[in-house]
Motif scaffolding. Structure first.
Motif, PDB file in Angstrom:
ATOM      1  N   ARG A   1      37.526  13.612  31.850  1.00 49.26           N
ATOM      2  CA  ARG A   1      36.864  14.687  31.750  1.00 49.26           C
ATOM      3  C   ARG A   1      37.754  15.221  30.157  1.00 49.26           C
ATOM      4  O   ARG A   1      37.403  15.678  29.178  1.00 49.26           O
TER       5      ARG A   1
ATOM      6  N   ASP B   1      38.315  12.097  38.272  1.00 51.33           N
ATOM      7  CA  ASP B   1      37.953  12.951  37.844  1.00 51.33           C
ATOM      8  C   ASP B   1      38.501  13.452  36.473  1.00 51.33           C
ATOM      9  O   ASP B   1      38.161  13.987  35.367  1.00 51.33           O
TER      10      ASP B   1
ATOM     11  N   SER C   1      40.137  23.471  40.299  1.00 48.20           N
ATOM     12  CA  SER C   1      38.728  23.430  40.968  1.00 48.20           C
ATOM     13  C   SER C   1      38.321  22.617  39.398  1.00 48.20           C
ATOM     14  O   SER C   1      39.030  22.476  39.183  1.00 48.20           O
ATOM     15  N   GLN C   2      36.519  23.437  39.417  1.00 51.79           N
ATOM     16  CA  GLN C   2      35.853  22.451  38.690  1.00 51.79           C
ATOM     17  C   GLN C   2      36.499  23.607  36.750  1.00 51.79           C
ATOM     18  O   GLN C   2      36.665  21.950  36.182  1.00 51.79           O
TER      19      GLN C   2
END
Length: 433
Positions: free
Chosen positions: A260, A256, A226-227
């Motif tokens: 981060r 992604d 999940s984010q």
């Protein structure tokens, strides 16, 4: 590339028909020799590590009852505690990394820090911790809670938990232990510090009652998709385990997550992304396809839906098997459920189809072919930045890794895609080599 092996100390792995497979050892998962044979095979194949997934309850969400999961032998029907097994494997192996799952939701930082510091000492620097935030009601019931924590609250607790654990592992400086028998000085107490942590979830004085371990704490593994889970992984993880069914999704997940890293003061290469795969190795492609067909013919969709209900903390027993999966808000593994919804829409899958996919491998891609075919597939995924390596998941045990180690690994080595031998003295050094 880097290689890890996925295991559960029980009857299943991602394949929930593993215990039924004709090549599996009936009941072997209750015996140490079973795990010793697997570990030695993987060490012969120069795997970075093996790790055990774990959960703290049998499946109880499907139909509101444990009888479905236990009766059919789903992924949660039996799970031995992996840490005692790893303690034994530390004595029976010498190089391979040894990872266990522990939950930040139902553990305490001090006791967990002791467990992994002990394993790191006894294994001479090969310990890894697969960090999870427990999701289902069955686990909450077993720990006296009326309901499980919300998704974001689980990660808030986990962030503080990891902070505290690292403080505890660092509470002894590496040079603090003296062992000066003549003078009677055991340790330099000035190099051992209380942590005096006070936060929303934990108040812990410390220090840890174990000297600094060879790795100064275990390698951190995480699998959140999940984010919020990916932010957590980007902050803390050294190995991230992903389940993505195709290269474009692997690439998106990879980019992604690595993207981060900077906001947490880390470099993209600090995080190794390993994507899951289930290999079916044949002397010919026809033989490999026959192996896959034989495995998948054992699948019962109810077994998959029992595990799916546990993972998502949703009871799927009341939904029509011949209809598309409902558009639900789930409290469990949100990233994985988002993938399920995507696949259901793209491929026009019913709930029964999803149950079969889940029972056969929890959405892990099945790769069937000769050793050369599989090595080429893996090399392509890494070259296209879909992963830094792979988590190999078996379809039967204890011999389920043999073909991969004996046939695929030599192909990867011949083409310079995988190590000829271990480089370094600790698991962390293998990952950084």
């Amino acid at each position: 590339m880097h290689l890890a092996a996925f295991l559960i100390a029980g009857n299943a792995a991602h394949s929930q028909v593993l215990w039924r497979h004709p090549d599996s050892s009936p009941g072997g998962f209750l015996k140490l020799d079973y795990y010793a044979r697997i570990a030695r095979t993987l060490e012969r194949g120069k795997f970075d590590l093996l790790f055990f997934a774990d959960r703290l309850a049998v499946s109880t969400r499907f139909g509101g009852d444990h009888r479905y999961g236990v009766g059919h032998g789903d992924q949660d029907a039996t799970r031995l505690d992996p840490l005692p097994i790893l303690g034994a494997l530390a004595a029976l192996t010498s190089r391979i990394g040894l990872g266990a799952t522990r939950s930040t939701t139902y553990s305490q930082p001090y006791s967990l820090a002791r467990e992994f510091a002990t394993l790191d000492h006894l294994s001479a620097g090969r310990a890894a911790w697969n960090v999870v935030t427990s999701v289902n009601q069955g686990e909450a019931d077993n720990f006296g809670l009326r309901q499980s924590l919300s998704h974001d609250a689980r990660y808030d607790r986990a962030d503080e938990f990891l902070d505290v654990a690292h403080q505890l592992w660092g509470s002894w400086a590496p040079e603090a232990l003296l062992l000066e028998a003549g003078s009677g000085r055991y340790a330099n107490a000035d190099l051992v510090s209380a942590i005096a942590h006070s936060g929303p979830y934990f108040n812990i004085r410390g220090p840890l009652n174990i000297p600094a371990s060879p790795q100064s704490g275990p390698v951190i593994i995480q699998a959140g998709s999940s984010q919020r889970g990916q932010d957590f992984a980007a902050r803390w993880s050294e190995v991230v385990f992903g389940i993505q069914p195709d290269l474009p999704r692997m690439q998106r997940f990879y980019q992604d997550l690595k993207g981060r890293a900077a906001k947490f003061g880390r470099k993209p290469d600090d995080i190794k992304v390993l994507t899951a795969m289930m290999p079916f190795v044949g002397r010919s492609r026809a033989e490999a396809e026959e192996k896959r067909a034989r495995h998948n013919a054992l699948v019962d969709p109810i077994v998959g839906l029992s595990t799916l209900s546990s993972h998502m903390n949703v009871d799927f027993s009341g939904y029509a098997l011949d209809a598309p999966i409902a558009d639900l808000e789930v409290a469990g593994m949100q990233g994985l459920f988002s993938l399920i919804r995507e696949l259901s829409s793209e491929r026009q899958l019913t709930l029964a189809d999803i149950g079969r996919m889940y029972a056969s491998g929890v959405l892990v891609p099945q790769v069937a072919g000769t050793a050369g075919d599989i090595a080429d597939w893996m090399t392509h995924i890494v070259a296209q930045q879909g992963a830094d390596g792979f988590v190999i998941t078996p379809v039967h045990l204890p011999h389920g890794f043999d073909d991969f180690v004996d046939l695929v690994v030599p192909q990867l080595q011949r083409h310079g895609q995988f190590r000829q031998d271990y480089q370094g003295d600790t698991l962390r050094s293998y990952l950084q080599a």
